[in-house]
Design an enzyme around this catalytic site. Structure first.
Site, PDB file in Angstrom:
ATOM      1  N   THR A 234       0.828  -1.199   0.000  1.00 13.10           N
ATOM      2  CA  THR A 234       0.000   0.000   0.000  1.00 13.10           C
ATOM      3  C   THR A 234       0.872   1.262   0.000  1.00 13.10           C
ATOM      4  OG1 THR A 234      -1.849  -1.116   1.013  1.00 13.10           O
ATOM      5  CG2 THR A 234      -1.761   1.254   1.334  1.00 13.10           C
ATOM      6  N   GLU A 254      -3.204  -2.833  -7.150  1.00 14.24           N
ATOM      7  CA  GLU A 254      -3.594  -3.974  -6.316  1.00 14.24           C
ATOM      8  C   GLU A 254      -2.675  -3.957  -5.112  1.00 14.24           C
ATOM      9  OE1 GLU A 254      -6.175  -5.512  -6.969  1.00 14.24           O
ATOM     10  OE2 GLU A 254      -6.458  -5.282  -9.120  1.00 14.24           O
ATOM     11  N   CYS A 288      -1.639 -11.384  -0.851  1.00 14.13           N
ATOM     12  CA  CYS A 288      -2.429 -10.239  -0.364  1.00 14.13           C
ATOM     13  C   CYS A 288      -3.850 -10.646  -0.012  1.00 14.13           C
ATOM     14  CB  CYS A 288      -2.396  -9.102  -1.363  1.00 14.13           C
ATOM     15  SG  CYS A 288      -2.758  -9.662  -3.011  1.00 14.13           S
TER      16      CYS A 288
END
Ligand code: ADP
Length: 481
Positions: A234, A254, A288
């Site tokens: 992130t 993503e 993830c």
């Protein structure tokens, strides 16, 4: 293992980057697998220029021409001997166990096939007019040069997903693979070359961690690049997002997840334990969409924990992913290992209890599967993405409470729950603030369905019929008659 390519692939040529070389290390053994070329900003600019020139002709190819080449890449990936060689290379540089690596090569191929097929259905529309003197149609056109930054955890799967969509749409690509896993990306480029992808259409520019920020900056700042597709953390995604503001690119991000896995009292416990194992231990917890927080109803908590610990003992074996019988490879690098160990330490100081730890083996990157209970929602291990083979179990009492806890996170990629109560299934599936929900099922990702998250987990969808939208512009053509 087949001979490895260690140079960059730019404009259809294998070239040494201008920044020297950087090592790729086998995380299971600590041995150096290869020295790979380290691309500089200048090399990346050359690749962007090549992709920009190649776009002029690639965008004019018919979908049939493009899909024929893409299906050739798929066929090459799936040739049994090659697929084994690619899987061995993947395990060697990344650590995941060989049969998962073999599966991942197939996963990459599935996107080439899917998008080759989807490209032939890129329909436009005719639109009803508000004035008799006009006629409207819309057409989908390739967006331009696409930059791709890919992660180490699915080092060929993510390439298949991104490059497949881009090629199908008529875009050309500049791909920067993760510094831990450039070899499989270069092997993929070799297959593109063999399949007849024209020079400049797919370019692969590896670079070292030291250079990644400057290379990332060139990709963000280049006006020749129209799309940036990123899979990774992130923090890096946020940086890329803001950096792309100047050139207003299409962005597909993503990013990290924080998946809840909820076990309701009506759950079928056999199915749940199988699902709970699958949601955690693929790739040793380094995905993830891995379940990050297990919420278990108080009425079945102890039973669940006992059975889970037994299953872990029965199924999991830590070791070098090339050895038969091993199910858990090493973590990718020292940073991830230290992070995992630190989170467990913090969890215990915050009151969690270790109820199971798998057998340790020598080697700095092996982390034994670990099961923690007594985790409270504010325990650091419940507030951070673990990215390792550690389960943290949180007890809950009511559906309302657990939905609130599950959504109490700034990320929203995947979420899972187990329940046999039909109305609860609808309620909870709709209430979860995530991009993908697994109901009594831990594996939600295939080429046919959209992959992507909400909140800080990202933007856009990959795979599925929507995946091509990231690489196309919808153009209106208005006719005056
Ligand atoms: P991780 O911490 O798991 O390695 P990252 O988000 O750092 O995840 O890595 C994902 C990808 O992003 C890799 O290809 C990495 O090289 C790349 N990357 C990391 N930092 C940057 C940056 N500043 N600009 C562009 N790419 C980056």
């Amino acid at each position: 293992m087949a001979p490895m390519e260690t140079r960059a692939y730019i404009n259809g040529k294998w070239v040494a980057g201008q920044g020297g070389q950087f090592p790729v290390i086998n995380p299971a053994t600590g041995e150096q697998v290869a020295m790979v070329t380290d691309c500089t900003q200048k090399d990346v600019q050359t690749a962007i220029d090549a992709a920009s020139v190649a776009f002029k002709s690639w965008k004019k190819t018919t979908v049939k021409e493009r899909s024929t080449i893409m299906l050739k890449i798929r066929d090459l990936l799936l040739q049994d001997k090659r697929r084994h060689e690619l899987a061995t290379l993947l395990t060697t540089e990344m650590g995941k166990v060989k049969n998962e690596a073999f599966g991942e090569v197939g996963f990459a191929a599935s996107f080439l096939e899917w998008f080759a097929e989807e490209s032939r259905r890129q329909y436009g529309e005719t639109v009803p007019v508000p004035a008799a003197s006009k006629r409207f149609i819309t057409v989908k056109q390739p967006a331009g040069v696409a930059a791709m930054i890919t992660p180490w955890n699915f080092p060929i799967g993510m390439i298949g997903r991104k490059v497949g969509a881009a090629l199908a749409a008529g875009c050309t690509c500049v791909l920067k693979p993760a510094e831990d896993t450039p070899l499989i990306a270069l092997a993929f480029a070799k297959l593109c070359e063999e399949a007849g992808v024209p020079p400049g259409v797919v370019n692969v520019v590896p670079c070292s961690r030291e250079r990644v920020q400057e290379v990332g900056a060139v990709l963000c700042d280049s006006p020749k690049i129209q799309v940036l597709s990123f899979t990774g953390s992130t923090a890096v995604g946020q940086w890329l997002y803001s950096r792309c503001g100047n050139t207003v690119k299409k962005l597909s991000l993503e990013l990290g997840g924080d998946a809840p896995f909820i076990v309701f009292p009506s759950a079928d416990l056999n199915k749940t334990i199988t699902g709970a194992m699958g949601a955690k231990f693929r790739n040793s917890g380094q995905t993830c969409v891995t379940a990050n927080r297990y919420f278990v109803h108080e009425s079945i908590h102890d039973d669940f924990v006992n059975r889970f610990a037994n299953q872990m003992e029965k199924e999991l074996k830590l070791g070098n992913g090339l050895e038969p019988g091993v199910t858990q490879g090493p973590l990718i690098n020292q940073k991830q290992h230290a992070r995992c160990a630190e989170l467990v330490k913090e969890a215990v100081s915050a009151g969690a209890k270790i109820v199971y730890v798998g057998k340790s083996i020598p080697g700095p990157l092996f982390y034994p599967p670990t099961l923690l209970t007594g985790v409270t929602p504010d325990n650091p291990i419940a507030r951070n993405e673990i990215f390792g083979p550690v389960i943290s179990v949180i007890k809950f009492k009511t559906e309302e409470e657990v939905v609130e806890l599950a959504n109490d996170t700034d990320r929203g990629l995947a979420g899972y729950f187990y329940s046999e109560d039909n109305s609860q299934i609808w309620r909870v599936a709709e209430a979860m603030e995530v991009g993908m929900v697994g109901v009594n099922e831990p594996f939600v990702s295939t080429c046919e369905v959209p992959f992507g998250g909400v909140k800080l987990s990202g933007l856009g969808k990959e795979g599925s019929l929507h995946g091509l939208d990231e690489y196309t512009h919808l153009k209106l053509i208005c006719f005056g008659i």
